[in-house]
Write an enzyme that holds these catalytic residues in place. Structure first.
Site, PDB file in Angstrom:
ATOM      1  N   HIS A  69       0.454  -1.261   0.140  1.00  0.00           N
ATOM      2  CA  HIS A  69       0.088   0.019   0.368  1.00  0.00           C
ATOM      3  C   HIS A  69       0.857   1.584  -0.321  1.00  0.00           C
ATOM      4  O   HIS A  69       1.880   0.928   0.479  1.00  0.00           O
ATOM      5  CB  HIS A  69      -1.214   0.207   0.895  1.00  0.00           C
ATOM      6  CG  HIS A  69      -0.233  -0.172   2.305  1.00  0.00           C
ATOM      7  ND1 HIS A  69      -0.337  -1.837   2.841  1.00  0.00           N
ATOM      8  CD2 HIS A  69       0.218   0.751   3.604  1.00  0.00           C
ATOM      9  CE1 HIS A  69       0.708  -1.177   3.993  1.00  0.00           C
ATOM     10  NE2 HIS A  69       0.935  -0.131   4.814  1.00  0.00           N
ATOM     11  N   HIS A 102       1.046   5.089   1.052  1.00  0.00           N
ATOM     12  CA  HIS A 102      -0.160   6.583   1.627  1.00  0.00           C
ATOM     13  C   HIS A 102      -0.026   7.577   1.181  1.00  0.00           C
ATOM     14  O   HIS A 102       1.381   7.950   0.929  1.00  0.00           O
ATOM     15  CB  HIS A 102       0.291   6.775   3.198  1.00  0.00           C
ATOM     16  CG  HIS A 102       0.915   5.587   4.266  1.00  0.00           C
ATOM     17  ND1 HIS A 102       0.130   4.543   4.756  1.00  0.00           N
ATOM     18  CD2 HIS A 102       1.123   3.678   4.549  1.00  0.00           C
ATOM     19  CE1 HIS A 102       0.910   3.797   5.698  1.00  0.00           C
ATOM     20  NE2 HIS A 102       0.724   3.278   5.111  1.00  0.00           N
TER      21      HIS A 102
HETATM   22  P1  AMP Z   1       2.047   0.635   7.249  1.00  0.00           P
HETATM   23  O1  AMP Z   1       1.749  -1.165   7.144  1.00  0.00           O
HETATM   24  O2  AMP Z   1       2.286   1.126   8.581  1.00  0.00           O
HETATM   25  O3  AMP Z   1       1.947   1.243   6.210  1.00  0.00           O
HETATM   26  O4  AMP Z   1       0.117   0.721   7.889  1.00  0.00           O
HETATM   27  C1  AMP Z   1      -0.685   0.343   7.909  1.00  0.00           C
HETATM   28  C2  AMP Z   1      -1.652   1.502   7.889  1.00  0.00           C
HETATM   29  O5  AMP Z   1      -2.842   0.857   7.972  1.00  0.00           O
HETATM   30  C3  AMP Z   1      -1.902   2.411   9.307  1.00  0.00           C
HETATM   31  O6  AMP Z   1      -1.923   3.508   8.246  1.00  0.00           O
HETATM   32  C4  AMP Z   1      -3.227   1.875   9.625  1.00  0.00           C
HETATM   33  O7  AMP Z   1      -3.550   2.619  10.480  1.00  0.00           O
HETATM   34  C5  AMP Z   1      -3.866   1.382   8.539  1.00  0.00           C
HETATM   35  N1  AMP Z   1      -4.642   0.606   8.846  1.00  0.00           N
HETATM   36  C6  AMP Z   1      -5.190  -0.421   9.072  1.00  0.00           C
HETATM   37  N2  AMP Z   1      -6.154  -1.435   9.239  1.00  0.00           N
HETATM   38  C7  AMP Z   1      -6.837  -0.390   8.587  1.00  0.00           C
HETATM   39  C8  AMP Z   1      -8.278  -0.772   8.136  1.00  0.00           C
HETATM   40  N3  AMP Z   1      -9.231  -1.785   8.452  1.00  0.00           N
HETATM   41  N4  AMP Z   1      -8.891   0.225   7.393  1.00  0.00           N
HETATM   42  C9  AMP Z   1      -8.084   1.333   6.929  1.00  0.00           C
HETATM   43  N5  AMP Z   1      -7.009   1.119   7.174  1.00  0.00           N
HETATM   44  C10 AMP Z   1      -6.138   0.279   8.395  1.00  0.00           C
END
Ligand code: AMP
Length: 141
Positions: free
Chosen positions: A103, A105
């Site tokens: 993903h 951001h």
């Molecule tokens: P990272 O893997 O460090 O990029 O972080 C994962 C991101 O996913 C974090 O910013 C979380 O806030 C976000 N996140 C986790 N679960 C969910 C969800 N169910 N829906 C949307 N965002 C999520």
């Protein structure tokens, strides 16, 4: 590197098993709001094709993700009247990755306003719904 896990949270969102505030979807990508936004409009862009992160994604799928990320960046800047946009992407736990489906951001930013720390607070669903609406309207312009 570990194998792709079909039961990660974003795979479940893609299969419709978990809810998400979706802002954009096409054949190859999905964009939805981060539930713990580091700034209003914080959106995640994911490929539909399984990939753990940048280290295993195929180039075509990555290109689709970047194309959608650009679309969301422009819409986010417009929707939130932002001064700039931060793009982040983390790989493996040591690289800061928490959810193991690739993903990107996209975070709208305002001058002199710092981002909240990662995972600091869960946003209210009604706020996320409103932000998704703003982003969709900007995408439709
Ligand atoms: P990272 O893997 O460090 O990029 O972080 C994962 C991101 O996913 C974090 O910013 C979380 O806030 C976000 N996140 C986790 N679960 C969910 C969800 N169910 N829906 C949307 N965002 C999520």
């Amino acid at each position: 590197m570990a194998e792709y896990d079909n039961n990660n949270i974003f795979a479940k969102i893609l299969r419709g098993e978990l809810p998400a505030h979706k802002v954009y979807e096409d054949e190859h990508t999905l964009a939805f709001l981060d539930i713990m936004p580091r700034a209003p409009g914080h959106t995640l862009i994911i490929p539909k094709k399984p990939a753990r992160n940048l280290l295993d994604v195929d180039s075509e799928s990555l290109a689709h993700v970047i194309k959608t990320a650009k679309k969301i960046a422009i819409a986010g800047k417009k929707a939130f009247n932002a001064d700039g946009v931060t793009m982040q992407q983390f790989n493996e736990a040591a690289g800061g990755q928490v959810v193991f489906h690739l993903h990107v951001h996209i975070i709208p930013r305002h001058k002199d306003v710092p981002m909240k720390p990662p995972a600091s607070a869960m946003e209210k669903p009604e706020v996320l719904a409103e932000h998704a609406k703003l982003l969709k309207a900007a995408l439709a312009e």
